[in-house]
Design a protein around this motif. Structure first.
Motif, short mmCIF file in Angstrom:
data_model
loop_
_atom_site.label_atom_id
_atom_site.label_comp_id
_atom_site.label_asym_id
_atom_site.label_seq_id
_atom_site.Cartn_x
_atom_site.Cartn_y
_atom_site.Cartn_z
N LEU A 1 -95.09 6.87 -20.67
CA LEU A 1 -94.42 5.50 -20.55
C LEU A 1 -94.24 5.31 -19.24
O LEU A 1 -93.95 4.40 -18.26
N SER A 2 -93.99 6.63 -18.27
CA SER A 2 -93.79 6.58 -16.91
C SER A 2 -94.09 7.89 -16.38
O SER A 2 -93.22 8.70 -16.50
N LEU A 3 -95.10 8.19 -15.84
CA LEU A 3 -95.56 9.40 -15.33
C LEU A 3 -95.51 9.46 -13.84
O LEU A 3 -95.50 8.49 -13.06
N LEU A 4 -95.30 10.84 -13.64
CA LEU A 4 -95.02 11.12 -12.21
C LEU A 4 -96.55 11.34 -11.53
O LEU A 4 -97.44 11.71 -12.10
N GLU A 5 -96.60 10.81 -10.26
CA GLU A 5 -97.99 11.00 -9.57
C GLU A 5 -97.81 12.52 -9.08
O GLU A 5 -96.99 12.81 -8.29
N MET B 1 -101.05 18.56 -6.97
CA MET B 1 -100.71 19.78 -7.64
C MET B 1 -102.22 19.68 -8.55
O MET B 1 -102.74 20.78 -8.78
N GLU B 2 -102.30 18.72 -9.16
CA GLU B 2 -103.35 18.62 -10.28
C GLU B 2 -104.76 19.01 -9.44
O GLU B 2 -105.43 19.74 -10.03
N ASN B 3 -104.98 18.54 -8.20
CA ASN B 3 -106.37 18.98 -7.53
C ASN B 3 -106.15 20.25 -7.28
O ASN B 3 -107.34 20.97 -6.98
N LYS B 4 -105.08 20.72 -6.76
CA LYS B 4 -105.02 21.95 -6.21
C LYS B 4 -105.37 23.12 -7.42
O LYS B 4 -106.58 24.09 -7.32
N PHE B 5 -104.87 22.98 -8.67
CA PHE B 5 -105.06 23.91 -9.92
C PHE B 5 -106.25 23.42 -10.58
O PHE B 5 -106.56 23.85 -11.62
N GLY B 6 -106.72 22.50 -10.43
CA GLY B 6 -107.78 21.92 -11.36
C GLY B 6 -107.27 21.47 -12.62
O GLY B 6 -108.11 21.90 -13.66
N ILE B 7 -106.31 20.82 -12.79
CA ILE B 7 -105.66 20.56 -14.08
C ILE B 7 -105.26 19.08 -14.05
O ILE B 7 -105.11 18.26 -13.18
N THR B 8 -104.83 18.72 -15.46
CA THR B 8 -104.10 17.61 -15.52
C THR B 8 -102.75 17.82 -16.35
O THR B 8 -102.98 18.70 -17.13
N ILE B 9 -101.62 17.21 -16.19
CA ILE B 9 -100.44 17.57 -16.72
C ILE B 9 -99.54 16.27 -16.89
O ILE B 9 -99.49 15.34 -15.77
N ASP B 10 -98.97 15.90 -17.73
CA ASP B 10 -98.18 14.70 -18.15
C ASP B 10 -96.74 15.33 -17.91
O ASP B 10 -96.15 16.04 -18.45
N MET B 11 -96.03 14.81 -16.71
CA MET B 11 -94.52 14.96 -16.44
C MET B 11 -93.96 13.62 -16.10
O MET B 11 -94.47 12.69 -15.65
N PRO B 12 -92.81 13.36 -16.55
CA PRO B 12 -92.05 11.66 -16.56
C PRO B 12 -91.69 11.94 -15.03
O PRO B 12 -91.56 12.58 -14.08
N SER B 13 -91.46 10.55 -14.70
CA SER B 13 -91.45 10.11 -13.23
C SER B 13 -90.07 10.46 -12.57
O SER B 13 -89.81 10.54 -11.69
N ALA B 14 -89.07 10.89 -13.77
CA ALA B 14 -87.94 11.33 -13.32
C ALA B 14 -87.90 12.65 -12.37
O ALA B 14 -86.77 13.09 -11.94
N TYR B 15 -88.97 13.31 -12.75
CA TYR B 15 -89.16 14.68 -11.87
C TYR B 15 -89.63 14.40 -10.51
O TYR B 15 -90.37 13.38 -10.43
N TYR C 1 -83.86 20.04 -23.80
CA TYR C 1 -84.50 20.20 -22.53
C TYR C 1 -85.48 20.97 -22.38
O TYR C 1 -86.65 20.84 -21.68
N ILE C 2 -85.40 22.40 -23.20
CA ILE C 2 -86.37 23.35 -23.32
C ILE C 2 -87.63 22.60 -24.11
O ILE C 2 -88.74 22.88 -23.64
N PHE C 3 -87.48 21.73 -24.95
CA PHE C 3 -88.55 21.15 -25.84
C PHE C 3 -89.41 20.11 -24.61
O PHE C 3 -90.66 20.10 -24.82
N GLU C 4 -88.67 19.55 -23.96
CA GLU C 4 -89.15 18.60 -23.01
C GLU C 4 -90.13 19.39 -22.23
O GLU C 4 -91.25 18.90 -21.83
N LEU C 5 -89.81 20.81 -21.63
CA LEU C 5 -90.89 21.36 -20.86
C LEU C 5 -91.77 21.98 -21.54
O LEU C 5 -93.04 21.83 -21.15
N GLU C 6 -91.59 22.25 -22.83
CA GLU C 6 -92.71 22.57 -23.78
C GLU C 6 -93.77 21.68 -24.04
O GLU C 6 -94.74 21.80 -23.90
N ALA C 7 -93.26 20.25 -24.24
CA ALA C 7 -94.30 19.34 -24.42
C ALA C 7 -94.97 19.03 -23.03
O ALA C 7 -96.37 18.70 -23.17
N MET C 8 -94.46 18.94 -21.98
CA MET C 8 -95.20 19.11 -20.89
C MET C 8 -96.12 19.93 -20.52
O MET C 8 -97.38 19.61 -20.07
N ILE C 9 -95.93 21.18 -20.68
CA ILE C 9 -96.80 22.17 -20.58
C ILE C 9 -97.96 22.23 -21.65
O ILE C 9 -99.09 22.53 -21.17
N LYS C 10 -97.73 21.90 -22.61
CA LYS C 10 -98.68 21.58 -23.82
C LYS C 10 -99.61 20.42 -23.40
O LYS C 10 -100.76 20.35 -24.19
#
Length: 326
Positions: free
Chosen positions: A158-162, A166-180, A312-321
């Motif tokens: 609903l609100s993603l961090l730009e 980082m995504e271009n550096k590692f060649g990935i996509t990852i979903d992280m909240p804009s609060a980070y 909090y750990i679950f939030e990190l788990e979801a982001m990483i997954k």
């Protein structure tokens, strides 16, 4: 002509049947409920006896890698006779059926609501049901966890961090909240932080290491701990020689998993600050990326003294997954 109308009428009936199936999915209500909370549909007598004890022992077991005991899932019991309407929309449901039925365990998606996972455990006797729970606990927990990760990522999106750098550096996509916020960005290391208060934080480190850094076999977890300690000591050192390291007194747990259809190692444990009184839980994923001859590592940790840390750990788990490698 009569034959034509007969064929046309049959085709119309079949089309209506398909439409009804689509309509059922279309008009299902949305699921609801707090994250990591199971609605346990079971008669009161079973809940208060050994079946209930078995359910609590399996699904409310302490989650690995936390400094204090916190349950894997919260649970709320719903008697079978009142499982209807709003109560039936819970996102993850464990339904116990006792009667003249074969002992079985089934995982059903979207049974009563959209984005819902229901585990139905049935048996003729209490012992049949308990045996099914024990035999299929890993399958049920995995199904519930996947549904909760999906819901957490829906909320995150609903609100993603730009984070294009980082995504271009590692060649990935990852979903992280804009609060980070990006705390540190090097050529080979990114440190992302979310403030919970003036001192309490959730942190995520993303980096890559050569394939040979982590060996396969008995020394895998040793290699991962050594890798992590080196990163935290060199990339985020404190003043006066203070640095973060995996806590020796708490043996980390390691599991094999899959992220982005790639093998990965999951390590949960405790970190401590050498030279200063700080500690907390961490969760590390090392994703095997054979095409790029590397392990992509996503490592999250929490510093939140006096607060529950499971979510909090679950939030990190979801982001990483959410990681996908391009």
């Amino acid at each position: 002509m009569r034959a034509f109308y007969t064929v046309f009428f049959c085709a119309l009936l079949l089309a209506c049947g398909d439409s009804k199936k689509d309509d059922k999915q279309l008009y299902l209500p949305a699921s609801n409920g707090n994250l990591n909370t199971i609605s346990v549909v079971v008669d009161n007598i079973l809940w208060e006896d050994k079946v209930g004890e078995s359910i609590r022992h399996i699904f409310a077991a302490p989650l690995n890698g936390l400094p204090t005991e916190e349950p894997m899932f919260n649970m709320k019991q719903i008697p079978t006779q009142v499982f209807d309407g709003f109560a039936a929309r819970s996102r993850i449901v464990l339904k116990i059926e006792k009667g003249d039925v074969e002992a079985t365990t089934k995982i059903v998606n979207n049974a009563y609501a959209k984005s819902q996972t229901v585990a139905v455990v049935a048996g003729r006797t209490d012992n049949d049901i308990i045996a099914q729970l024990k035999e299929n606990k890993a399958k049920i927990i995995d199904a519930f966890n996947k549904e909760e990760v999906k819901e957490k990522l829906r909320r995150i999106n609903l609100s993603l961090l730009e984070d294009k750098d980082m995504e271009n550096k590692f060649g990935i996509t990852i979903d992280m909240p804009s609060a980070y916020k990006i705390g540190k960005a090097d050529d080979d290391f990114f440190w992302i932080r979310k403030s919970l208060s003036n001192t309490k934080t959730i942190d995520l480190m993303v980096y890559e290491v050569p394939m040979e850094t982590i060996s396969k076999g008995d020394s895998t977890i040793i290699d991962i701990i050594k890798m992590r300690d080196n990163i935290t000591k060199t990339k985020i050192p404190g003043e006066d020689g203070i640095y973060m390291a995996v806590e020796d007194a708490y043996a980390p747990s390691m599991f094999k998993t899959i992220i982005d259809n790639k093998p990965a190692y999951e390590v949960r444990g405790m970190w401590e600050m050498k030279g200063f009184t700080m500690a907390g839980p961490f969760i590390t994923y090392a994703i095997e990326d054979k095409i790029n001859n590397r392990y992509l590592v996503a490592d999250g940790y929490v510093y939140a003294p006096s607060l529950p840390k499971r979510d909090y750990i679950f939030e990190l788990e979801a982001m990483i997954k959410s990681i996908t490698i391009k």
